[in-house]
Design a protein around this motif. Sequence first.
Motif, PDB file in Angstrom:
ATOM      1  N   GLY A  99      -6.458   0.947   0.520  1.00 50.29           N
ATOM      2  CA  GLY A  99      -6.366   1.569   1.836  1.00 50.29           C
ATOM      3  C   GLY A  99      -7.293   0.868   2.803  1.00 50.29           C
ATOM      4  N   THR A 100      -6.778   0.516   3.980  1.00 51.49           N
ATOM      5  CA  THR A 100      -7.588  -0.220   4.936  1.00 51.49           C
ATOM      6  C   THR A 100      -7.004  -0.103   6.329  1.00 51.49           C
ATOM      7  OG1 THR A 100      -8.582  -2.374   5.410  1.00 51.49           O
ATOM      8  CG2 THR A 100      -6.308  -2.375   4.658  1.00 51.49           C
ATOM      9  N   ASP A 101      -7.813  -0.441   7.318  1.00 49.72           N
ATOM     10  CA  ASP A 101      -7.326  -0.648   8.680  1.00 49.72           C
ATOM     11  C   ASP A 101      -7.012  -2.129   8.830  1.00 49.72           C
ATOM     12  OD1 ASP A 101      -7.497   1.954   9.542  1.00 49.72           O
ATOM     13  OD2 ASP A 101      -9.549   1.760  10.273  1.00 49.72           O
ATOM     14  N   VAL A 102      -5.745  -2.445   9.048  1.00 48.62           N
ATOM     15  CA  VAL A 102      -5.335  -3.843   9.197  1.00 48.62           C
ATOM     16  C   VAL A 102      -5.962  -4.394  10.475  1.00 48.62           C
ATOM     17  CG1 VAL A 102      -3.390  -5.416   9.401  1.00 48.62           C
ATOM     18  CG2 VAL A 102      -3.189  -3.368   7.986  1.00 48.62           C
TER      19      VAL A 102
ATOM     20  N   LEU B  18      -7.108  -8.467  21.750  1.00 53.20           N
ATOM     21  CA  LEU B  18      -7.811  -8.071  20.529  1.00 53.20           C
ATOM     22  C   LEU B  18      -8.919  -9.054  20.225  1.00 53.20           C
ATOM     23  CD1 LEU B  18      -4.902  -7.036  18.126  1.00 53.20           C
ATOM     24  CD2 LEU B  18      -6.302  -5.577  19.588  1.00 53.20           C
ATOM     25  N   ASN B  19     -10.071  -8.504  19.880  1.00 55.23           N
ATOM     26  CA  ASN B  19     -11.169  -9.316  19.368  1.00 55.23           C
ATOM     27  C   ASN B  19     -11.063  -9.394  17.851  1.00 55.23           C
ATOM     28  OD1 ASN B  19     -12.680  -9.842  21.861  1.00 55.23           O
ATOM     29  ND2 ASN B  19     -13.047  -7.617  21.854  1.00 55.23           N
ATOM     30  N   PRO B  20     -11.625 -10.422  17.239  1.00 56.02           N
ATOM     31  CA  PRO B  20     -11.604 -10.484  15.770  1.00 56.02           C
ATOM     32  C   PRO B  20     -12.240  -9.231  15.164  1.00 56.02           C
ATOM     33  CG  PRO B  20     -12.274 -12.592  16.677  1.00 56.02           C
ATOM     34  CD  PRO B  20     -12.216 -11.634  17.835  1.00 56.02           C
ATOM     35  N   GLY B  21     -11.520  -8.618  14.222  1.00 59.51           N
ATOM     36  CA  GLY B  21     -12.019  -7.413  13.564  1.00 59.51           C
ATOM     37  C   GLY B  21     -11.520  -6.117  14.147  1.00 59.51           C
ATOM     38  N   ASP B  22     -10.840  -6.150  15.299  1.00 60.11           N
ATOM     39  CA  ASP B  22     -10.308  -4.915  15.875  1.00 60.11           C
ATOM     40  C   ASP B  22      -9.205  -4.346  14.981  1.00 60.11           C
ATOM     41  OD1 ASP B  22     -12.018  -5.109  17.961  1.00 60.11           O
ATOM     42  OD2 ASP B  22     -10.538  -5.773  19.436  1.00 60.11           O
ATOM     43  N   ALA B  23      -9.223  -3.025  14.791  1.00 55.00           N
ATOM     44  CA  ALA B  23      -8.219  -2.371  13.957  1.00 55.00           C
ATOM     45  C   ALA B  23      -6.888  -2.310  14.690  1.00 55.00           C
ATOM     46  CB  ALA B  23      -8.680  -0.976  13.573  1.00 55.00           C
ATOM     47  N   ILE B  24      -5.800  -2.571  13.949  1.00 52.94           N
ATOM     48  CA  ILE B  24      -4.452  -2.532  14.517  1.00 52.94           C
ATOM     49  C   ILE B  24      -3.708  -1.297  14.048  1.00 52.94           C
ATOM     50  CG2 ILE B  24      -2.227  -3.736  14.596  1.00 52.94           C
ATOM     51  CD1 ILE B  24      -3.799  -6.349  14.303  1.00 52.94           C
ATOM     52  N   VAL B  25      -3.712  -1.032  12.752  1.00 56.71           N
ATOM     53  CA  VAL B  25      -3.020   0.116  12.188  1.00 56.71           C
ATOM     54  C   VAL B  25      -3.594   0.388  10.800  1.00 56.71           C
ATOM     55  CG1 VAL B  25      -1.180  -1.243  11.115  1.00 56.71           C
ATOM     56  CG2 VAL B  25      -0.732   1.132  11.760  1.00 56.71           C
ATOM     57  N   SER B  26      -3.551   1.668  10.383  1.00 60.13           N
ATOM     58  CA  SER B  26      -3.999   2.030   9.034  1.00 60.13           C
ATOM     59  C   SER B  26      -2.868   1.792   8.047  1.00 60.13           C
ATOM     60  CB  SER B  26      -4.429   3.495   9.003  1.00 60.13           C
ATOM     61  OG  SER B  26      -4.708   3.912   7.684  1.00 60.13           O
ATOM     62  N   LEU B  27      -3.225   1.294   6.864  1.00 54.47           N
ATOM     63  CA  LEU B  27      -2.254   1.057   5.799  1.00 54.47           C
ATOM     64  C   LEU B  27      -2.833   1.633   4.512  1.00 54.47           C
ATOM     65  CD1 LEU B  27       0.405  -0.270   4.856  1.00 54.47           C
ATOM     66  CD2 LEU B  27      -0.920  -2.353   4.410  1.00 54.47           C
ATOM     67  N   GLN B  28      -2.067   2.543   3.884  1.00 51.91           N
ATOM     68  CA  GLN B  28      -2.535   3.221   2.685  1.00 51.91           C
ATOM     69  C   GLN B  28      -1.493   3.095   1.581  1.00 51.91           C
ATOM     70  OE1 GLN B  28      -5.605   4.749   2.604  1.00 51.91           O
ATOM     71  NE2 GLN B  28      -5.942   4.174   4.745  1.00 51.91           N
ATOM     72  N   ALA B  29      -1.928   2.649   0.400  1.00 50.95           N
ATOM     73  CA  ALA B  29      -1.069   2.629  -0.785  1.00 50.95           C
ATOM     74  C   ALA B  29      -1.166   3.997  -1.446  1.00 50.95           C
ATOM     75  CB  ALA B  29      -1.496   1.528  -1.739  1.00 50.95           C
ATOM     76  N   LEU B  30      -0.065   4.760  -1.472  1.00 49.26           N
ATOM     77  CA  LEU B  30      -0.096   6.158  -1.899  1.00 49.26           C
ATOM     78  C   LEU B  30       0.435   6.402  -3.302  1.00 49.26           C
ATOM     79  CD1 LEU B  30       1.063   7.897   1.396  1.00 49.26           C
ATOM     80  CD2 LEU B  30      -1.260   7.400   0.613  1.00 49.26           C
ATOM     81  N   ASP B  31       1.133   5.452  -3.890  1.00 51.00           N
ATOM     82  CA  ASP B  31       1.713   5.682  -5.217  1.00 51.00           C
ATOM     83  C   ASP B  31       1.420   4.480  -6.120  1.00 51.00           C
ATOM     84  OD1 ASP B  31       3.118   6.817  -7.292  1.00 51.00           O
ATOM     85  OD2 ASP B  31       5.038   5.950  -6.644  1.00 51.00           O
ATOM     86  N   PRO B  32       0.591   4.727  -7.166  1.00 47.79           N
ATOM     87  CA  PRO B  32      -0.154   5.957  -7.511  1.00 47.79           C
ATOM     88  C   PRO B  32      -1.356   6.145  -6.597  1.00 47.79           C
ATOM     89  CG  PRO B  32      -0.701   4.217  -9.033  1.00 47.79           C
ATOM     90  CD  PRO B  32       0.362   3.643  -8.137  1.00 47.79           C
ATOM     91  N   ILE B  33      -2.118   7.212  -6.881  1.00 50.88           N
ATOM     92  CA  ILE B  33      -3.274   7.531  -6.061  1.00 50.88           C
ATOM     93  C   ILE B  33      -4.445   7.901  -6.966  1.00 50.88           C
ATOM     94  CG2 ILE B  33      -2.716   9.986  -5.820  1.00 50.88           C
ATOM     95  CD1 ILE B  33      -3.633   9.749  -2.881  1.00 50.88           C
ATOM     96  N   TYR B  34      -5.652   7.593  -6.511  1.00 49.45           N
ATOM     97  CA  TYR B  34      -6.861   7.928  -7.260  1.00 49.45           C
ATOM     98  C   TYR B  34      -7.345   9.326  -6.872  1.00 49.45           C
ATOM     99  CZ  TYR B  34      -7.538   3.069  -8.768  1.00 49.45           C
ATOM    100  OH  TYR B  34      -7.396   1.830  -9.347  1.00 49.45           O
ATOM    101  N   LEU B  35      -8.029   9.978  -7.826  1.00 47.68           N
ATOM    102  CA  LEU B  35      -8.710  11.243  -7.585  1.00 47.68           C
ATOM    103  C   LEU B  35     -10.129  11.108  -8.114  1.00 47.68           C
ATOM    104  CD1 LEU B  35      -8.827  14.158  -6.699  1.00 47.68           C
ATOM    105  CD2 LEU B  35      -7.772  14.831  -8.859  1.00 47.68           C
TER     106      LEU B  35
END
Length: 398
Positions: free
Chosen positions: A82-85, A198-215
Amino acid sequence: MTRKDPTARKTPSTPKRMILMLIAVAVIFGGVFVVKHFMSKGMNDFFDTMPQPAAAVTDWTAKEEEWIDAQQAVGTFVAINGTDVTTEAGGVVRSLSIDVGKPVKAGTVLAQLNTANELAVLKSLEASAKLAAVQRDRWQALARDKLVSQAEAEERATVAATSLAQVEAQRALIAQKTIRAPFDGVLGIRKVNLGQYLNPGDAIVSLQALDPIYLDFTLPEQRVGQVLPGAKIRATVDALPGQVFEGEVSAVEPQIDPATRNFKVQATLANGEYNLRPGAFAHIGFDTGDARKVVVVPQTAISFNPYGNAVYVIQEVQRAEGEKDMQGKPLTGKKLIVRQRFVTTGATRGDLIAVVEGLKPGERVATTGLLKLRNDAEVVINNKVQPVTEAQPTPENR
């Protein structure tokens, strides 16, 4: 000279009168206290022998069940990836290909920055590299014919390699301005607009891998060795009442936090429908041993005291001769009484509690009205309103 009449009555002296008065007062007050004592004694005897009304209680029969030692914990869901692209290079947003809330594959183009200037520089560098390659080949041919020195030929080869490296660096810069999804996942809400710089490092969109998921959750150090990789866990979330999600422990932190004396555990759960989201709170349950037999009663049957926990066991006994009711009528037959018994309690499960020692299956215990009970007190059973006795209670959410 006057002579005293021997028959005249003598008047008592003052001290004698005081003594007589004190004796009289003592007799009067003593009589009052004696009368009060006998009255109090008679009243106490009356109340001591007065029959007590039977206390109404509910009862429950202790039973034997098989319980598996289970533990509870709370945790937080975490995306496997999971990260902000972001962008490595600055520039103006020329195009966006972000489908908010939709899954994407790794490598999918999400945004394109303006690369007009970089492409122009690339053409110039490619031309220079092409010329440097031609000169390299020519000087190498002359060197083979001994018309130029080998050092001059190697110098031309170095220039050609440098020009080619500059071309590759420019291509890499252009590639950085094409933002792609780094892994499979679900897109969040975009944070940029067309035409925005955009400057280097600016967030564009959130991307999350949901399947599977950690708890992720933590346990006290006393549980070290009880939870191992591969152990099954059950998770519930408040947003989805009634649903249980199963998974297994995938990793156990080898270090115990010296500040909290807890260690971290990570479980992996399937999440094909994306019901579980990173950051959500979860209730976790897992088993820590084999099934064992225990005697269980409702928690309301236990009188919790600093000096020990106790229950009131209901027994049927024969009435003593001469027992009377509140109206003075004689009573015969049998009656129910309670006797306090100290017990050792164990784990709880919902509204039930395990009694480790002091109670046998089949014995009846009082579950309500404990505050008005005492040893050998007579009781009557009224089970019209019973306390809740569920192993997994589900109270109404009001």
